[in-house]
Design a protein around this motif. Structure first.
Motif, PDB file in Angstrom:
ATOM      1  N   THR A  53       0.852  -1.186   0.000  1.00 16.69           N
ATOM      2  CA  THR A  53       0.000   0.000   0.000  1.00 16.69           C
ATOM      3  C   THR A  53       0.892   1.241   0.000  1.00 16.69           C
ATOM      4  O   THR A  53       2.108   1.154   0.218  1.00 16.69           O
ATOM      5  CB  THR A  53      -0.900   0.053   1.246  1.00 16.69           C
ATOM      6  OG1 THR A  53      -0.074   0.231   2.402  1.00 16.69           O
ATOM      7  CG2 THR A  53      -1.746  -1.202   1.383  1.00 16.69           C
ATOM      8  N   GLU A  54       0.275   2.388  -0.174  1.00 13.15           N
ATOM      9  CA  GLU A  54       1.014   3.651  -0.096  1.00 13.15           C
ATOM     10  C   GLU A  54       1.683   3.789   1.264  1.00 13.15           C
ATOM     11  O   GLU A  54       2.791   4.313   1.371  1.00 13.15           O
ATOM     12  CB  GLU A  54       0.067   4.828  -0.343  1.00 13.15           C
ATOM     13  CG  GLU A  54      -0.455   4.910  -1.765  1.00 13.15           C
ATOM     14  CD  GLU A  54      -1.457   6.030  -1.939  1.00 13.15           C
ATOM     15  OE1 GLU A  54      -1.052   7.211  -1.815  1.00 13.15           O
ATOM     16  OE2 GLU A  54      -2.631   5.729  -2.196  1.00 13.15           O
ATOM     17  N   GLU A  58       5.436   5.143   2.557  1.00 14.87           N
ATOM     18  CA  GLU A  58       5.536   6.267   3.487  1.00 14.87           C
ATOM     19  C   GLU A  58       6.346   5.855   4.708  1.00 14.87           C
ATOM     20  O   GLU A  58       7.193   6.606   5.194  1.00 14.87           O
ATOM     21  CB  GLU A  58       4.135   6.745   3.881  1.00 14.87           C
ATOM     22  CG  GLU A  58       3.398   7.411   2.729  1.00 14.87           C
ATOM     23  CD  GLU A  58       1.905   7.576   2.971  1.00 14.87           C
ATOM     24  OE1 GLU A  58       1.411   7.211   4.061  1.00 14.87           O
ATOM     25  OE2 GLU A  58       1.226   8.074   2.049  1.00 14.87           O
ATOM     26  N   HIS A  85       1.708  -0.108  -8.984  1.00 22.24           N
ATOM     27  CA  HIS A  85       0.892   0.980  -9.523  1.00 22.24           C
ATOM     28  C   HIS A  85       1.547   2.294  -9.108  1.00 22.24           C
ATOM     29  O   HIS A  85       2.007   2.433  -7.966  1.00 22.24           O
ATOM     30  CB  HIS A  85      -0.529   0.887  -8.969  1.00 22.24           C
ATOM     31  CG  HIS A  85      -1.473   1.802  -9.658  1.00 22.24           C
ATOM     32  ND1 HIS A  85      -1.526   3.150  -9.385  1.00 22.24           N
ATOM     33  CD2 HIS A  85      -2.389   1.560 -10.631  1.00 22.24           C
ATOM     34  CE1 HIS A  85      -2.449   3.712 -10.149  1.00 22.24           C
ATOM     35  NE2 HIS A  85      -2.986   2.761 -10.916  1.00 22.24           N
ATOM     36  N   PRO A  86       1.616   3.273  -9.997  1.00 25.37           N
ATOM     37  CA  PRO A  86       2.277   4.548  -9.674  1.00 25.37           C
ATOM     38  C   PRO A  86       1.756   5.235  -8.413  1.00 25.37           C
ATOM     39  O   PRO A  86       2.511   5.910  -7.718  1.00 25.37           O
ATOM     40  CB  PRO A  86       2.010   5.405 -10.915  1.00 25.37           C
ATOM     41  CG  PRO A  86       1.836   4.425 -12.021  1.00 25.37           C
ATOM     42  CD  PRO A  86       1.168   3.230 -11.386  1.00 25.37           C
ATOM     43  N   LYS A  87       0.480   5.053  -8.068  1.00 19.99           N
ATOM     44  CA  LYS A  87      -0.040   5.716  -6.863  1.00 19.99           C
ATOM     45  C   LYS A  87       0.649   5.203  -5.598  1.00 19.99           C
ATOM     46  O   LYS A  87       0.756   5.928  -4.620  1.00 19.99           O
ATOM     47  CB  LYS A  87      -1.559   5.556  -6.753  1.00 19.99           C
ATOM     48  CG  LYS A  87      -2.012   4.178  -6.360  1.00 19.99           C
ATOM     49  CD  LYS A  87      -3.514   4.110  -6.186  1.00 19.99           C
ATOM     50  CE  LYS A  87      -3.902   2.707  -5.733  1.00 19.99           C
ATOM     51  NZ  LYS A  87      -5.305   2.597  -5.470  1.00 19.99           N
ATOM     52  N   LEU A  88       1.142   3.959  -5.623  1.00 17.54           N
ATOM     53  CA  LEU A  88       1.810   3.413  -4.438  1.00 17.54           C
ATOM     54  C   LEU A  88       3.127   4.119  -4.144  1.00 17.54           C
ATOM     55  O   LEU A  88       3.515   4.276  -2.996  1.00 17.54           O
ATOM     56  CB  LEU A  88       2.055   1.910  -4.600  1.00 17.54           C
ATOM     57  CG  LEU A  88       0.821   1.028  -4.692  1.00 17.54           C
ATOM     58  CD1 LEU A  88       1.240  -0.424  -4.880  1.00 17.54           C
ATOM     59  CD2 LEU A  88      -0.067   1.189  -3.476  1.00 17.54           C
ATOM     60  N   SER A  89       3.811   4.530  -5.176  1.00 17.29           N
ATOM     61  CA  SER A  89       5.131   5.151  -4.995  1.00 17.29           C
ATOM     62  C   SER A  89       5.083   6.676  -4.977  1.00 17.29           C
ATOM     63  O   SER A  89       6.117   7.330  -4.994  1.00 17.29           O
ATOM     64  CB  SER A  89       6.084   4.676  -6.085  1.00 17.29           C
ATOM     65  OG  SER A  89       5.603   5.044  -7.359  1.00 17.29           O
ATOM     66  N   ARG A  90       3.904   7.240  -4.914  1.00 20.00           N
ATOM     67  CA  ARG A  90       3.747   8.704  -4.945  1.00 20.00           C
ATOM     68  C   ARG A  90       4.594   9.398  -3.879  1.00 20.00           C
ATOM     69  O   ARG A  90       5.253  10.398  -4.155  1.00 20.00           O
ATOM     70  CB  ARG A  90       2.292   9.089  -4.776  1.00 20.00           C
ATOM     71  CG  ARG A  90       2.051  10.576  -4.850  1.00 20.00           C
ATOM     72  CD  ARG A  90       0.614  10.928  -4.704  1.00 20.00           C
ATOM     73  NE  ARG A  90      -0.198   9.804  -5.142  1.00 20.00           N
ATOM     74  CZ  ARG A  90      -1.504   9.796  -5.216  1.00 20.00           C
ATOM     75  NH1 ARG A  90      -2.178  10.857  -4.887  1.00 20.00           N
ATOM     76  NH2 ARG A  90      -2.167   8.736  -5.617  1.00 20.00           N
ATOM     77  N   GLU A  94       7.409  12.178  -4.730  1.00 14.75           N
ATOM     78  CA  GLU A  94       7.292  13.531  -4.177  1.00 14.75           C
ATOM     79  C   GLU A  94       8.496  13.907  -3.324  1.00 14.75           C
ATOM     80  O   GLU A  94       8.849  15.075  -3.214  1.00 14.75           O
ATOM     81  CB  GLU A  94       6.003  13.670  -3.373  1.00 14.75           C
ATOM     82  CG  GLU A  94       4.772  13.679  -4.258  1.00 14.75           C
ATOM     83  CD  GLU A  94       3.456  13.685  -3.484  1.00 14.75           C
ATOM     84  OE1 GLU A  94       3.476  13.605  -2.234  1.00 14.75           O
ATOM     85  OE2 GLU A  94       2.406  13.769  -4.143  1.00 14.75           O
TER      86      GLU A  94
END
Length: 129
Positions: A53-54, A58, A85-90, A94
């Motif tokens: 997960t994200e 984090e 998925h790219p959202k996981l590595s946001r 950042e």
């Protein structure tokens, strides 16, 4: 497989790996973990690739915040190469930290090479399928 590298004085070196285990400086781990040049985080609370997960990424950033800024995270995805998925590595993106996905064996070998070059690299290694 046993790995050999001569340039690791004082650093965490992956010295071997196999099905269900990774060895860092001759200490064997049987759960997913994060390896950095200066420390091992043995309790990365993810078991399988589908569990990611994200929050896991984090936590990785938080766990390494006392260290020098990470350049790249090598995500060992288990026995086979998978992409997240790219959202996981946001959170990593950042923070200006790159991420590379590869199977866990390749992540172990790549980590040792980059660490020996003096790069600030983390290997986030999954041991399950």
């Amino acid at each position: 497989m046993k790995l050999h590298l001569t340039k690791a004085a004082g650093n965490q070196l992956i010295t071997g790996y196999g099905a269900g285990w990774i060895q860092v400086n001759e200490l064997r781990y049987t759960q997913s973990l994060i390896v950095l040049p200066e420390l091992v985080i043995p309790d990365w609370d993810v078991q399988t690739f589908s569990d990611l997960t994200e929050a896991h990424f984090e936590k990785l950033i938080e766990s390494t915040s006392g260290s020098a800024k990470l350049e790249v995270v090598l995500l060992g995805t288990g026995e086979k190469h998978q992409f997240i998925h790219p959202k996981l590595s946001r959170a990593l993106i950042e923070a200006g930290i790159g991420i590379e996905c590869m199977d866990t064996a390749a992540a172990c070998r790549t980590y040792n090479i980059l660490m020996a070059e003096g790069r600030n690299v983390a290997a986030a290694l999954l041991l399950s399928h």
